[in-house]
Design a protein around this motif. Structure first.
Motif, PDB file in Angstrom:
ATOM      1  N   ALA A 100      18.003 -16.197   6.890  1.00 27.61           N
ATOM      2  CA  ALA A 100      16.792 -17.005   6.814  1.00 27.61           C
ATOM      3  C   ALA A 100      15.846 -16.738   7.979  1.00 27.61           C
ATOM      4  O   ALA A 100      14.691 -17.149   7.949  1.00 27.61           O
ATOM      5  N   THR A 101      16.338 -16.037   9.003  1.00 29.81           N
ATOM      6  CA  THR A 101      15.499 -15.790  10.182  1.00 29.81           C
ATOM      7  C   THR A 101      14.769 -14.457  10.123  1.00 29.81           C
ATOM      8  O   THR A 101      13.858 -14.214  10.911  1.00 29.81           O
ATOM      9  N   TRP A 102      15.159 -13.583   9.208  1.00 29.87           N
ATOM     10  CA  TRP A 102      14.623 -12.221   9.227  1.00 29.87           C
ATOM     11  C   TRP A 102      13.123 -12.166   8.969  1.00 29.87           C
ATOM     12  O   TRP A 102      12.419 -11.322   9.511  1.00 29.87           O
ATOM     13  N   ASP A 103      12.638 -13.050   8.129  1.00 28.40           N
ATOM     14  CA  ASP A 103      11.211 -13.041   7.794  1.00 28.40           C
ATOM     15  C   ASP A 103      10.448 -14.192   8.439  1.00 28.40           C
ATOM     16  O   ASP A 103       9.315 -14.472   8.069  1.00 28.40           O
ATOM     17  N   MET A 104      11.072 -14.850   9.427  1.00 30.70           N
ATOM     18  CA  MET A 104      10.413 -15.990  10.060  1.00 30.70           C
ATOM     19  C   MET A 104       9.251 -15.532  10.928  1.00 30.70           C
ATOM     20  O   MET A 104       9.349 -14.519  11.626  1.00 30.70           O
ATOM     21  N   SER A 105       8.166 -16.285  10.892  1.00 29.86           N
ATOM     22  CA  SER A 105       7.023 -15.989  11.757  1.00 29.86           C
ATOM     23  C   SER A 105       7.032 -16.833  13.019  1.00 29.86           C
ATOM     24  O   SER A 105       6.374 -16.498  14.004  1.00 29.86           O
ATOM     25  N   ASN A 106       7.793 -17.946  13.006  1.00 28.27           N
ATOM     26  CA  ASN A 106       7.889 -18.798  14.199  1.00 28.27           C
ATOM     27  C   ASN A 106       9.154 -18.482  14.972  1.00 28.27           C
ATOM     28  O   ASN A 106      10.101 -17.872  14.445  1.00 28.27           O
ATOM     29  N   ASP A 107       9.178 -18.894  16.241  1.00 32.74           N
ATOM     30  CA  ASP A 107      10.322 -18.625  17.109  1.00 32.74           C
ATOM     31  C   ASP A 107      11.480 -19.564  16.792  1.00 32.74           C
ATOM     32  O   ASP A 107      11.293 -20.706  16.365  1.00 32.74           O
ATOM     33  N   LEU A 108      12.685 -19.081  17.040  1.00 34.68           N
ATOM     34  CA  LEU A 108      13.867 -19.933  16.929  1.00 34.68           C
ATOM     35  C   LEU A 108      13.913 -20.925  18.083  1.00 34.68           C
ATOM     36  O   LEU A 108      13.337 -20.671  19.151  1.00 34.68           O
ATOM     37  N   PRO A 109      14.630 -22.046  17.930  1.00 34.08           N
ATOM     38  CA  PRO A 109      14.810 -22.973  19.055  1.00 34.08           C
ATOM     39  C   PRO A 109      15.504 -22.270  20.217  1.00 34.08           C
ATOM     40  O   PRO A 109      16.278 -21.325  20.026  1.00 34.08           O
TER      41      PRO A 109
END
Length: 268
Positions: free
Chosen positions: A69-78
Protein backbone atom coordinates in the motif's frame (compact mmCIF):
# COMPACT_ATOMS: atom_id res chain seq x y z
CA UNK A 1 22.07 -27.83 13.69
CA UNK A 2 23.11 -31.32 12.65
CA UNK A 3 20.31 -32.76 10.58
CA UNK A 4 22.06 -36.12 10.24
CA UNK A 5 25.35 -37.78 11.04
CA UNK A 6 28.12 -36.88 8.65
CA UNK A 7 28.51 -39.62 6.11
CA UNK A 8 31.62 -40.89 4.40
CA UNK A 9 31.80 -39.11 1.04
CA UNK A 10 34.30 -38.39 -1.67
CA UNK A 11 35.76 -34.92 -2.16
CA UNK A 12 33.49 -34.05 -5.08
CA UNK A 13 30.00 -34.37 -3.61
CA UNK A 14 28.02 -35.21 -0.50
CA UNK A 15 24.65 -36.83 0.16
CA UNK A 16 22.31 -35.62 2.89
CA UNK A 17 19.52 -38.01 3.92
CA UNK A 18 17.21 -35.13 4.81
CA UNK A 19 17.22 -33.75 1.26
CA UNK A 20 14.48 -36.11 0.05
CA UNK A 21 11.64 -33.78 1.10
CA UNK A 22 12.95 -30.57 -0.44
CA UNK A 23 10.94 -28.44 -2.87
CA UNK A 24 11.98 -28.13 -6.51
CA UNK A 25 13.85 -24.91 -5.70
CA UNK A 26 15.39 -26.43 -2.58
CA UNK A 27 16.51 -29.49 -4.55
CA UNK A 28 18.15 -27.31 -7.21
CA UNK A 29 20.03 -25.34 -4.53
CA UNK A 30 21.02 -28.53 -2.71
CA UNK A 31 22.35 -30.19 -5.87
CA UNK A 32 24.52 -27.19 -6.66
CA UNK A 33 25.85 -26.89 -3.10
CA UNK A 34 26.62 -30.58 -2.64
CA UNK A 35 28.48 -30.77 -5.95
CA UNK A 36 30.40 -27.49 -5.90
CA UNK A 37 30.76 -26.79 -2.16
CA UNK A 38 30.88 -30.22 -0.56
CA UNK A 39 33.73 -29.31 1.79
CA UNK A 40 31.57 -26.64 3.43
CA UNK A 41 28.72 -29.03 4.28
CA UNK A 42 27.59 -28.67 7.92
CA UNK A 43 29.61 -25.45 8.15
CA UNK A 44 28.49 -22.89 5.55
CA UNK A 45 25.43 -24.76 4.27
CA UNK A 46 23.17 -27.57 5.39
CA UNK A 47 19.82 -29.23 4.89
CA UNK A 48 18.16 -27.90 7.99
CA UNK A 49 14.83 -27.87 9.79
CA UNK A 50 12.85 -25.65 12.10
CA UNK A 51 9.59 -23.82 12.62
CA UNK A 52 8.79 -20.34 11.31
CA UNK A 53 7.43 -18.13 14.11
CA UNK A 54 4.57 -15.79 13.27
CA UNK A 55 4.38 -13.79 10.07
CA UNK A 56 7.25 -12.67 7.89
CA UNK A 57 8.72 -9.40 9.19
CA UNK A 58 8.26 -6.73 6.55
CA UNK A 59 9.16 -3.08 6.67
CA UNK A 60 7.60 -0.64 6.24
CA UNK A 61 4.65 -2.08 8.14
CA UNK A 62 1.77 -0.47 10.02
CA UNK A 63 -1.81 -1.67 10.38
CA UNK A 64 -2.90 0.94 7.87
CA UNK A 65 0.27 0.78 5.75
CA UNK A 66 1.01 -2.74 4.55
CA UNK A 67 4.07 -2.71 2.26
CA UNK A 68 2.26 -2.89 -1.07
CA UNK A 69 0.00 0.00 0.00
CA UNK A 70 3.02 2.30 0.33
CA UNK A 71 4.49 1.84 -3.14
CA UNK A 72 2.26 4.39 -4.84
CA UNK A 73 1.84 6.74 -1.87
CA UNK A 74 2.45 10.43 -2.49
CA UNK A 75 2.56 11.36 1.21
CA UNK A 76 5.26 10.44 3.72
CA UNK A 77 4.94 7.56 6.15
CA UNK A 78 4.68 8.34 9.89
CA UNK A 79 8.06 8.79 11.60
CA UNK A 80 7.57 5.63 13.68
CA UNK A 81 6.39 3.38 10.84
CA UNK A 82 8.99 0.64 11.52
CA UNK A 83 10.23 1.36 15.06
CA UNK A 84 8.76 -2.01 16.05
CA UNK A 85 11.48 -3.79 14.09
CA UNK A 86 14.52 -2.85 16.25
CA UNK A 87 12.33 -3.64 19.25
CA UNK A 88 11.73 -7.14 17.84
CA UNK A 89 15.49 -7.64 17.46
CA UNK A 90 15.96 -6.60 21.09
CA UNK A 91 13.22 -9.01 22.20
CA UNK A 92 14.95 -11.93 20.47
CA UNK A 93 18.40 -11.03 21.82
CA UNK A 94 17.32 -10.84 25.47
CA UNK A 95 16.19 -14.48 25.43
CA UNK A 96 19.88 -15.38 25.69
CA UNK A 97 21.08 -17.54 28.54
CA UNK A 98 24.39 -18.63 27.00
CA UNK A 99 25.32 -17.33 23.54
CA UNK A 100 24.30 -14.78 20.88
CA UNK A 101 25.67 -14.55 17.33
CA UNK A 102 24.85 -11.51 15.19
CA UNK A 103 26.07 -10.98 11.63
CA UNK A 104 25.21 -8.14 9.27
CA UNK A 105 26.64 -6.07 6.44
CA UNK A 106 27.51 -3.19 8.77
CA UNK A 107 27.20 -2.18 12.43
CA UNK A 108 23.88 -0.92 13.82
CA UNK A 109 23.16 2.77 14.02
CA UNK A 110 20.36 5.03 15.24
CA UNK A 111 17.48 3.21 16.89
CA UNK A 112 18.99 -0.17 16.00
CA UNK A 113 22.10 0.69 18.02
CA UNK A 114 20.01 2.00 20.92
CA UNK A 115 17.81 -1.09 21.13
CA UNK A 116 20.76 -3.45 20.82
CA UNK A 117 22.61 -1.53 23.53
CA UNK A 118 19.55 -1.90 25.75
CA UNK A 119 19.48 -5.62 24.92
CA UNK A 120 23.08 -6.06 26.06
CA UNK A 121 22.24 -4.27 29.30
CA UNK A 122 19.40 -6.73 29.95
CA UNK A 123 21.50 -9.72 28.87
CA UNK A 124 24.12 -8.64 31.39
CA UNK A 125 21.46 -8.51 34.12
CA UNK A 126 20.57 -12.10 33.24
CA UNK A 127 24.23 -13.11 33.29
CA UNK A 128 24.80 -11.51 36.69
CA UNK A 129 22.08 -13.74 38.17
CA UNK A 130 23.46 -17.00 36.75
CA UNK A 131 24.38 -19.41 39.56
CA UNK A 132 27.34 -20.82 37.65
CA UNK A 133 28.72 -17.30 37.02
CA UNK A 134 29.57 -18.27 33.43
CA UNK A 135 29.41 -15.17 31.19
CA UNK A 136 26.96 -14.90 28.32
CA UNK A 137 28.91 -14.54 25.09
CA UNK A 138 27.81 -12.11 22.36
CA UNK A 139 29.62 -12.10 19.01
CA UNK A 140 28.89 -9.48 16.37
CA UNK A 141 30.47 -9.78 12.94
CA UNK A 142 30.24 -7.36 10.02
CA UNK A 143 31.58 -6.87 6.51
CA UNK A 144 34.77 -4.82 6.25
CA UNK A 145 33.78 -3.09 3.03
CA UNK A 146 36.52 -1.48 0.92
CA UNK A 147 36.68 2.19 1.90
CA UNK A 148 34.30 1.64 4.83
CA UNK A 149 36.34 -0.04 7.60
CA UNK A 150 34.46 -0.92 10.78
CA UNK A 151 35.65 0.80 13.97
CA UNK A 152 35.12 -2.20 16.25
CA UNK A 153 36.36 -0.36 19.35
CA UNK A 154 33.80 2.41 18.85
CA UNK A 155 31.02 -0.13 18.27
CA UNK A 156 31.87 -1.93 21.51
CA UNK A 157 31.95 1.36 23.43
CA UNK A 158 28.51 2.37 22.15
CA UNK A 159 26.94 -1.04 22.72
CA UNK A 160 28.15 -1.22 26.32
CA UNK A 161 27.42 2.37 27.36
CA UNK A 162 24.66 1.24 29.75
CA UNK A 163 26.80 -1.44 31.47
CA UNK A 164 28.86 -0.88 34.61
CA UNK A 165 32.29 -2.47 34.08
CA UNK A 166 32.42 -3.49 37.75
CA UNK A 167 29.16 -5.40 37.38
CA UNK A 168 29.61 -7.11 34.06
CA UNK A 169 29.28 -10.79 33.20
CA UNK A 170 29.16 -10.78 29.41
CA UNK A 171 31.85 -11.33 26.80
CA UNK A 172 31.34 -9.09 23.78
CA UNK A 173 33.30 -9.71 20.59
CA UNK A 174 33.00 -7.42 17.57
CA UNK A 175 34.78 -8.23 14.32
CA UNK A 176 34.76 -7.47 10.61
CA UNK A 177 36.38 -9.11 7.59
CA UNK A 178 36.85 -9.03 3.88
CA UNK A 179 38.81 -11.11 1.38
CA UNK A 180 39.40 -9.34 -1.89
CA UNK A 181 36.03 -7.90 -2.82
CA UNK A 182 34.09 -10.40 -0.69
CA UNK A 183 32.83 -9.69 2.82
CA UNK A 184 30.05 -10.79 5.12
CA UNK A 185 26.55 -10.09 3.84
CA UNK A 186 24.64 -12.57 6.02
CA UNK A 187 21.98 -11.17 8.33
CA UNK A 188 21.72 -13.58 11.25
CA UNK A 189 20.70 -13.36 14.89
CA UNK A 190 21.14 -16.77 16.52
CA UNK A 191 20.47 -17.23 20.23
CA UNK A 192 21.41 -20.29 22.31
CA UNK A 193 21.03 -22.62 19.33
CA UNK A 194 17.25 -22.23 19.70
CA UNK A 195 16.15 -18.95 18.16
CA UNK A 196 16.98 -17.52 14.74
CA UNK A 197 16.20 -14.25 12.97
CA UNK A 198 17.38 -13.97 9.38
CA UNK A 199 16.50 -12.36 6.07
CA UNK A 200 17.38 -9.20 4.18
CA UNK A 201 17.32 -6.39 6.74
CA UNK A 202 20.45 -4.46 7.57
CA UNK A 203 20.72 -2.62 10.89
CA UNK A 204 20.54 0.89 9.42
CA UNK A 205 18.18 3.49 10.81
CA UNK A 206 18.04 5.80 7.80
CA UNK A 207 17.39 3.02 5.29
CA UNK A 208 14.53 1.31 7.13
CA UNK A 209 13.04 3.58 9.78
CA UNK A 210 12.93 7.01 8.15
CA UNK A 211 11.34 8.59 5.09
CA UNK A 212 11.37 6.70 1.77
CA UNK A 213 12.37 3.40 3.43
CA UNK A 214 13.65 0.24 1.78
CA UNK A 215 11.11 -2.58 1.57
CA UNK A 216 12.72 -5.66 3.07
CA UNK A 217 11.84 -9.05 4.56
CA UNK A 218 13.11 -11.12 7.46
CA UNK A 219 11.76 -14.05 9.44
CA UNK A 220 11.98 -15.61 12.87
CA UNK A 221 12.40 -19.35 13.37
CA UNK A 222 13.11 -21.87 16.09
CA UNK A 223 14.71 -25.29 16.06
CA UNK A 224 17.85 -26.83 14.64
CA UNK A 225 18.11 -24.12 12.00
CA UNK A 226 19.31 -21.75 14.76
CA UNK A 227 22.29 -24.01 15.44
CA UNK A 228 23.28 -23.72 11.79
CA UNK A 229 23.33 -19.94 12.21
CA UNK A 230 25.95 -20.29 14.94
CA UNK A 231 28.01 -22.67 12.82
CA UNK A 232 28.00 -20.28 9.87
CA UNK A 233 29.25 -17.54 12.19
CA UNK A 234 31.93 -19.91 13.52
CA UNK A 235 33.37 -20.31 10.03
CA UNK A 236 33.77 -16.55 9.60
CA UNK A 237 35.29 -16.13 13.05
CA UNK A 238 37.76 -18.91 12.17
CA UNK A 239 38.82 -16.84 9.14
CA UNK A 240 39.37 -13.77 11.33
CA UNK A 241 41.41 -15.76 13.84
CA UNK A 242 43.54 -17.32 11.09
CA UNK A 243 44.22 -13.98 9.44
CA UNK A 244 45.13 -12.25 12.70
CA UNK A 245 47.47 -15.02 13.80
CA UNK A 246 49.85 -14.39 10.89
CA UNK A 247 52.71 -11.86 10.89
CA UNK A 248 50.91 -9.28 8.71
CA UNK A 249 47.67 -9.85 10.60
CA UNK A 250 49.36 -9.08 13.91
CA UNK A 251 50.67 -5.80 12.50
CA UNK A 252 47.31 -4.80 11.01
CA UNK A 253 45.62 -5.72 14.28
CA UNK A 254 47.55 -2.94 16.01
CA UNK A 255 46.34 -0.30 13.53
CA UNK A 256 43.21 1.73 14.30
CA UNK A 257 40.11 -0.16 13.14
CA UNK A 258 38.88 2.78 11.10
CA UNK A 259 42.16 3.19 9.17
CA UNK A 260 41.77 2.02 5.54
CA UNK A 261 44.49 -0.32 4.22
CA UNK A 262 45.27 -1.52 0.67
CA UNK A 263 45.50 -5.16 1.78
CA UNK A 264 43.38 -7.71 -0.07
CA UNK A 265 42.25 -9.22 3.23
CA UNK A 266 41.35 -7.13 6.25
CA UNK A 267 40.06 -8.40 9.56
CA UNK A 268 39.53 -6.56 12.83
Amino acid sequence: MFCCAREETDEDSVEDDDAINLSHIGTAAYDLLRQKHARHWHECWNVTSGRVVGEVHQTPWLKSYIPRATWDMSNDLPNNHADWFPEKIKEIMIRAQYWVDITSLGPPDGLFMERMSEALFLINKTAMKKPDEEPIVIRMLFGNIVGMPVNCTAVIKELTKHIDEDNCNIELWVGAWRKGVSWNHAKIIAVDGRYLHTGGHNLWDQHYLKNDPVHDLSMEATGRVAHDGHKFANKMWDFIETQQSGFIGQIVDKLPDNLPTPLQSRVT
